[in-house]
Design an enzyme around this catalytic site. Structure first.
Site, PDB file in Angstrom:
ATOM      1  N   HIS A 191      12.331   4.765 -12.543  1.00 48.20           N
ATOM      2  CA  HIS A 191      12.557   5.552 -13.760  1.00 48.20           C
ATOM      3  C   HIS A 191      13.865   5.171 -14.452  1.00 48.20           C
ATOM      4  O   HIS A 191      13.973   5.267 -15.668  1.00 48.20           O
ATOM      5  CB  HIS A 191      12.516   7.053 -13.445  1.00 48.20           C
ATOM      6  CG  HIS A 191      11.110   7.587 -13.334  1.00 48.20           C
ATOM      7  ND1 HIS A 191      10.718   8.784 -13.880  1.00 48.20           N
ATOM      8  CD2 HIS A 191      10.003   7.059 -12.766  1.00 48.20           C
ATOM      9  CE1 HIS A 191       9.415   8.974 -13.642  1.00 48.20           C
ATOM     10  NE2 HIS A 191       8.961   7.948 -12.949  1.00 48.20           N
ATOM     11  N   ASP A 240      -0.891   8.954  -1.412  1.00 43.73           N
ATOM     12  CA  ASP A 240      -1.753   8.214  -0.487  1.00 43.73           C
ATOM     13  C   ASP A 240      -2.157   9.221   0.587  1.00 43.73           C
ATOM     14  O   ASP A 240      -1.354   9.559   1.457  1.00 43.73           O
ATOM     15  CB  ASP A 240      -0.955   7.036   0.111  1.00 43.73           C
ATOM     16  CG  ASP A 240      -1.596   6.454   1.365  1.00 43.73           C
ATOM     17  OD1 ASP A 240      -2.660   6.948   1.798  1.00 43.73           O
ATOM     18  OD2 ASP A 240      -1.015   5.504   1.925  1.00 43.73           O
ATOM     19  N   ASP A 289       1.998   0.817   3.196  1.00 48.30           N
ATOM     20  CA  ASP A 289       0.925  -0.021   3.729  1.00 48.30           C
ATOM     21  C   ASP A 289      -0.181  -0.201   2.688  1.00 48.30           C
ATOM     22  O   ASP A 289       0.032   0.100   1.508  1.00 48.30           O
ATOM     23  CB  ASP A 289       0.369   0.605   5.024  1.00 48.30           C
ATOM     24  CG  ASP A 289      -0.116   2.033   4.796  1.00 48.30           C
ATOM     25  OD1 ASP A 289      -0.307   2.417   3.623  1.00 48.30           O
ATOM     26  OD2 ASP A 289      -0.300   2.761   5.787  1.00 48.30           O
ATOM     27  N   GLY A 332      16.673   0.303 -19.159  1.00 46.13           N
ATOM     28  CA  GLY A 332      17.231  -0.776 -18.363  1.00 46.13           C
ATOM     29  C   GLY A 332      17.819  -0.240 -17.063  1.00 46.13           C
ATOM     30  O   GLY A 332      18.172   0.940 -16.963  1.00 46.13           O
TER      31      GLY A 332
END
Ligand code: HEM
Length: 327
Positions: A68, A244, A252, A74
């Site tokens: 973020h 996940d 992973d 930048g």
């Protein structure tokens, strides 16, 4: 006349050479602090490892913090700056759940004690993201350093440049292209969602109003969607769910496997199945024998991301505190 011409040519050559030298000196490099703050990368890692051991969810927070910061304006640590008027990057909606600010400040304090006013906050963010990935059993890679910090932080930059959670591959690729990153960088870096969690509002549209007709996203596995609706009833803004669902603290291939089998949490992740290039990558990465390829790709894309809009050389500053008020 001939000698004047050769003098002119010589001057031009010297000017070109010194311009090259100047720009080379202002590049990021590996081991930028080797002489000015030897051992700083080990110091940072040690401090973080202790914090990670106390909070298994912190690595995800720090990985997102670097992303973020880089996309905001930048990789210059302007995400860390504060505003009394609510006008800094961290005040923008897409940054409302970003976390890990205190951890970076604690590391910065240790680094300042060792080497005052040498190491930038932007470099600490890049090192912390690297250590977060490695701590969660992801790839070990070197980070380039030599970034300097900006001192202007604008909410609008975060609102404009951070990609939306319901973006499709075309939209996401455009957000990455705006930062000079490729479609492959986007597909690879999305797998940062192999760790961490999202709050219900980041995906509730998929559960309750996918197409605007009060429906559920048909791309979601029904059993998975049922669990999510139980955990995130309409209006719940506080609960989180793992990005996940199989191994939220381990870096992973389970992220890609979840995308492939309809158990990706965010619309932007599920969308990777809808485009031929990203579909092919997701399918490849459901095969464990490609873990090393994914690790190498991820490390390369993190290096690319870490180069976005950096300030080097005489540009920017080194502060003793990362999160100061700028207005
Ligand atoms: C491809 C475009 C991306 C989109 C649309 C996106 C969107 C999101 C959203 C909506 C969340 C959940 C926020 C919440 O509800 O609290 C999230 C979490 C997260 N994102 Fe992304 N993201 C993207 C790419 C990335 C990249 C490139 C990285 C890092 C390299 C990253 C790292 C993370 C991590 C680690 C989390 C979990 C944070 C935590 O547990 O606190 N994301 N992202």
């Amino acid at each position: 006349m001939a000698s004047r011409l050769s003098l002119l040519v010589l001057l031009l050559v010297v000017a070109a050479a010194s311009a090259t030298l100047t720009s080379t000196a202002a590049q990021l490099q590996y081991g930028y602090y080797n002489t000015t703050c030897p051992g700083v990368e080990d110091l940072v890692r040690e401090e973080l490892l202790a914090m990670f051991a106390a909070d298994m969810t912190l690595p995800a927070g720090l990985l997102r913090l670097h992303f973020h910061d880089c996309f905001g304006a930048g990789c210059d640590a302007t995400l860390l700056l504060k505003s009394h008027n609510g006008t800094a990057q961290r005040d923008a909606d897409p940054n409302s759940t970003v976390r890990g600010y205190e951890a970076i400040e604690a590391v910065k304090a240790k680094v300042e004690a060792a080497c005052p006013l040498v190491v930038s906050c932007a470099d600490l963010l890049a090192m912390a993201a690297r250590d977060a990935v490695n701590f969660t059993q992801g790839p070990a890679y070197q980070v380039e350093t030599g970034r300097r910090d900006g001192n202007v932080s604008r909410k609008e930059d975060a609102e404009r440049f951070l990609p939306p959670a319901d973006g499709n591959v075309t939209v996401l690729t455009q957000y990455f292209a705006a930062q000079n990153l490729s479609a492959k960088d986007m597909i690879v870096l999305s797998a940062a969602h192999t760790i961490g969690a999202a709050h219900c509002p980041s995906f509730s549209k998929r559960l309750y109003n996918s197409s605007g007709a009060g429906d559920q996203d048909p791309a979601m596995d029904p059993a998975y969607a049922k669990n999510l609706t139980a955990a995130c009833p309409p209006g719940n803004v506080a609960s989180v769910q793992p990005l996940d669902p199989v191994s939220p603290n381990r870096f992973d291939l389970d992220f890609y496997k979840s995308v492939a089998n309809g158990t990706a949490l965010l619309g932007s992740d599920a969308a990777l199945l809808e485009d031929s290039l990203s579909f092919a990558y997701v399918q490849l990465m459901t095969n464990d024998s490609y873990l090393d390829t994914f690790f190498a790709d991820f490390a390369a894309s993190m290096i690319n991301m870490g180069r976005i809009g950096v300030r080097t050389g005489a540009d920017g500053e080194i502060r003793d505190t990362c999160a100061i008020y700028v207005d």
